[in-house]
Motif scaffolding. Structure first.
Motif, PDB file in Angstrom:
ATOM      1  N   UNK A  83       0.801  -1.209   0.000  1.00 13.28           N
ATOM      2  CA  UNK A  83       0.000   0.000   0.000  1.00 13.28           C
ATOM      3  C   UNK A  83       0.836   1.261   0.000  1.00 13.28           C
ATOM      4  N   UNK A  84       0.154   2.381  -0.232  1.00 10.69           N
ATOM      5  CA  UNK A  84       0.853   3.667  -0.318  1.00 10.69           C
ATOM      6  C   UNK A  84       1.421   4.132   1.009  1.00 10.69           C
ATOM      7  N   UNK A  85       1.071   3.443   2.112  1.00 16.72           N
ATOM      8  CA  UNK A  85       1.627   3.805   3.422  1.00 16.72           C
ATOM      9  C   UNK A  85       3.097   3.416   3.553  1.00 16.72           C
ATOM     10  N   UNK A  86       3.580   2.522   2.689  1.00 13.07           N
ATOM     11  CA  UNK A  86       4.990   2.092   2.677  1.00 13.07           C
ATOM     12  C   UNK A  86       5.437   1.515   4.024  1.00 13.07           C
ATOM     13  N   UNK A  87       4.520   0.855   4.715  1.00 13.17           N
ATOM     14  CA  UNK A  87       4.872   0.195   5.975  1.00 13.17           C
ATOM     15  C   UNK A  87       4.955  -1.314   5.804  1.00 13.17           C
ATOM     16  N   UNK A  88       4.974  -1.766   4.551  1.00 10.62           N
ATOM     17  CA  UNK A  88       5.071  -3.189   4.291  1.00 10.62           C
ATOM     18  C   UNK A  88       3.889  -3.939   4.907  1.00 10.62           C
ATOM     19  N   UNK A  89       4.171  -5.067   5.521  1.00 11.26           N
ATOM     20  CA  UNK A  89       3.131  -5.913   6.110  1.00 11.26           C
ATOM     21  C   UNK A  89       2.907  -5.625   7.592  1.00 11.26           C
TER      22      UNK A  89
ATOM     23  N   UNK B 134       3.497 -11.495   1.417  1.00  9.06           N
ATOM     24  CA  UNK B 134       3.164 -12.119   0.139  1.00  9.06           C
ATOM     25  C   UNK B 134       1.656 -12.148  -0.136  1.00  9.06           C
ATOM     26  N   UNK B 135       0.869 -11.629   0.806  1.00 12.99           N
ATOM     27  CA  UNK B 135      -0.576 -11.548   0.567  1.00 12.99           C
ATOM     28  C   UNK B 135      -0.865 -10.528  -0.536  1.00 12.99           C
ATOM     29  N   UNK B 136      -1.800 -10.873  -1.413  1.00 13.34           N
ATOM     30  CA  UNK B 136      -2.317  -9.944  -2.419  1.00 13.34           C
ATOM     31  C   UNK B 136      -3.674  -9.455  -1.924  1.00 13.34           C
ATOM     32  N   UNK B 137      -3.866  -8.135  -1.866  1.00 10.85           N
ATOM     33  CA  UNK B 137      -5.088  -7.558  -1.299  1.00 10.85           C
ATOM     34  C   UNK B 137      -5.864  -6.823  -2.381  1.00 10.85           C
ATOM     35  N   UNK B 138      -7.169  -7.145  -2.465  1.00  5.00           N
ATOM     36  CA  UNK B 138      -8.036  -6.476  -3.435  1.00  5.00           C
ATOM     37  C   UNK B 138      -9.343  -6.098  -2.755  1.00  5.00           C
ATOM     38  N   UNK B 139      -9.942  -5.014  -3.197  1.00  5.98           N
ATOM     39  CA  UNK B 139     -11.238  -4.592  -2.658  1.00  5.98           C
ATOM     40  C   UNK B 139     -12.269  -4.541  -3.770  1.00  5.98           C
ATOM     41  N   UNK B 140     -13.538  -4.741  -3.378  1.00  8.64           N
ATOM     42  CA  UNK B 140     -14.645  -4.761  -4.339  1.00  8.64           C
ATOM     43  C   UNK B 140     -14.333  -5.701  -5.495  1.00  8.64           C
ATOM     44  N   UNK B 141     -13.882  -6.913  -5.156  1.00 10.07           N
ATOM     45  CA  UNK B 141     -13.495  -7.907  -6.155  1.00 10.07           C
ATOM     46  C   UNK B 141     -14.721  -8.667  -6.645  1.00 10.07           C
ATOM     47  N   UNK B 142     -15.022  -8.545  -7.922  1.00 13.98           N
ATOM     48  CA  UNK B 142     -16.189  -9.212  -8.491  1.00 13.98           C
ATOM     49  C   UNK B 142     -15.845 -10.631  -8.950  1.00 13.98           C
ATOM     50  N   UNK B 143     -16.756 -11.565  -8.657  1.00 14.99           N
ATOM     51  CA  UNK B 143     -16.633 -12.933  -9.136  1.00 14.99           C
ATOM     52  C   UNK B 143     -18.007 -13.368  -9.638  1.00 14.99           C
TER      53      UNK B 143
ATOM     54  N   UNK C  55     -10.567  -8.936  -0.186  1.00 13.80           N
ATOM     55  CA  UNK C  55     -10.068 -10.290  -0.412  1.00 13.80           C
ATOM     56  C   UNK C  55      -8.548 -10.290  -0.288  1.00 13.80           C
ATOM     57  N   UNK C  56      -8.031 -11.130   0.592  1.00  9.82           N
ATOM     58  CA  UNK C  56      -6.591 -11.292   0.761  1.00  9.82           C
ATOM     59  C   UNK C  56      -6.235 -12.726   0.367  1.00  9.82           C
ATOM     60  N   UNK C  57      -5.312 -12.874  -0.574  1.00  8.33           N
ATOM     61  CA  UNK C  57      -4.929 -14.198  -1.044  1.00  8.33           C
ATOM     62  C   UNK C  57      -3.414 -14.352  -1.041  1.00  8.33           C
ATOM     63  N   UNK C  58      -2.982 -15.496  -0.508  1.00  6.09           N
ATOM     64  CA  UNK C  58      -1.591 -15.905  -0.605  1.00  6.09           C
ATOM     65  C   UNK C  58      -1.594 -17.177  -1.449  1.00  6.09           C
TER      66      UNK C  58
END
Length: 435
Positions: A62-68, A92-101, A109-112
């Motif tokens: 994220x833009x906060x640059x604080x890593x995990x 290594x988590x990938x984070x997405x918001x308002x993810x349509x399926x 949604x957080x996916x590793x």
């Protein structure tokens, strides 16, 4: 005896008034009431405020640059499950918001990859949909095993999802158990997590991040009815304890209830009055039902949150879509927030499901700058007004903050006129879209 009680209550109120004056003056010096979320009137906006805010903080890139760092604290504070798959290498988590399926739309949604999946359903006032959590879980199961999935249900107060959200889709497959869902709240978990984030040495060093976290924490304190000033609350308690003033608490509670009922009744009556004046110009008809009666308002306050009546009032419109009448409804939800939108009627009865393909074309015509929400099947679309209007429900300490626009007769009239003007503009725009 009544004179003694009245005198005692008057004395308490005078002490509280002086105490509040002291803390108002302190707030003016410290600037604690300056909050960017309140100023921009996005306090309640789940989609544009809370979901993207949480997703950005949880994102290791994220833009906060604080890593995990924030994500690690979230896992420890809000989930507290020690499976290695979730805590090992959180970056290594990938984070997405308002993810349509094909099963709907995940809020966060957080996916590793091939190791872990966290689904967060963020609920602030919106109603659960049929099989909603079950659908999200089944979608996650296409890529992850059962022990690799954490399904989180986030609400203001940690309440459980509606049973219909756990049911199997169209009766096919298995229902989810409540044990399959992790219940967390803004009131406890998210606020605690933010406070832990603010303790990080790097965050304390970077003032923009620190201040945004601080203001967001204060916003959540307001939304969940928690005083942001502990000293003020403690001094209020001391006033009640002093000279056995606590003996008057029952009378104070009754007086506060009567006051809340009175102010809300005045609001609905003023709304009907002003809306009636708009009838000729906008085609909004006076409502005929007496739903917002004194008895129903009292019922609203006396019932617990699970049994609380969704109080409101419905106005007719000069709009018919293929033999379906469109009506305007203004409603009061669980947490005391006012919202408005459109509902449908057929053969004199309200349509219970406006989310069917039959009304898809109608819903599409309503799209535009008004950004109506469609996450509740009983509504064709709804939204919160531009000016936040809220009645206190379960948290007496929020009495003045919730009703600052609704207490005084002139302020209440101005707030309602502004609301009606906004609604009339939406109705006018809708008519243009339908032509």
């Amino acid at each position: 005896m009544k004179d003694e009680v009245a005198s005692g209550i008057a004395n308490i109120l005078q002490q509280v008034r002086l105490l509040k004056k002291k803390y108002d003056e302190l707030a003016a010096v410290t600037g604690e009431q300056f909050n960017v979320f309140s100023i921009l009137r996005i306090k309640r906006r789940e989609v544009v405020t809370h979901t993207p805010m949480l997703a950005e903080l949880l994102n290791p890139h994220g833009s906060h640059h604080q890593g995990a760092a924030f994500l690690k604290l979230f896992l420890e504070t809000c989930i507290n499950h020690k499976e290695t798959a979730f805590y090992n290498k959180p970056e290594t988590f990938r984070v997405r918001s308002e993810e349509r399926t094909d099963q709907g739309q995940f809020d966060i949604l957080l996916e590793k990859e091939r190791e872990a999946c966290i689904v967060i359903e963020n609920k602030i006032g919106a109603e659960d949909k049929d099989s909603q959590l079950n659908r999200y879980y089944q979608d996650a199961r296409k890529r992850f095993s059962e022990n690799q999935i954490k399904l989180i249900y986030l609400t203001l107060d940690g309440s459980s999802p509606d049973e219909k959200s756990l049911k199997a889709v169209n009766g096919q497959g298995n229902d989810l158990s409540i044990d399959d869902v992790i219940l967390i709240s803004y009131r406890e978990h998210i606020i605690s997590w933010l406070e832990e984030c603010m303790k990080l040495q790097e965050v304390q060093r970077i003032s923009p991040i620190r201040e945004i976290l601080f203001q967001y924490r204060d916003l959540l304190n307001e939304l969940t009815g928690q005083s942001t000033n502990t000293r003020y609350s403690m001094e209020l308690k001391d006033i009640l304890v002093k000279n056995k003033n606590y003996e008057l608490i029952h009378d104070l509670e009754k007086a506060i209830l009567e006051f809340k009922v009175h102010v809300q009744l005045e609001f609905w009556e003023k709304l009907t009055e002003i809306m009636r004046d708009k009838a000729d110009n906008s085609g909004i008809h006076d409502n005929q039902e007496k739903e917002a009666s004194e008895g129903n308002i009292r019922h609203y306050y006396n019932k617990g949150s699970k049994n609380r009546l969704y109080l409101g009032t419905t106005f007719g419109l000069d709009i018919i879509w293929k033999q379906t009448k469109i009506a305007l409804r203004v409603e009061l939800g669980d947490y005391g927030w006012i919202y408005y939108g459109f509902v449908l009627f057929e053969k004199g009865k309200r349509v219970t499901s406006c989310q069917t393909t039959r009304f898809k074309a109608l819903a599409e015509k309503l799209d535009g700058k008004f950004k109506l929400e469609r996450d509740d099947k009983k509504w064709l679309g709804w939204k919160f007004p531009e000016r936040d209007l809220r009645f206190p429900v379960d948290y007496p300490d929020q009495l003045e903050a919730c009703m600052s626009d609704l207490l005084d007769d002139s302020e209440r009239s101005e707030a309602v006129q502004e609301l009606v003007k906004e609604i009339a503009a939406v109705v006018t725009q809708m008519k243009k879209n339908l032509n």
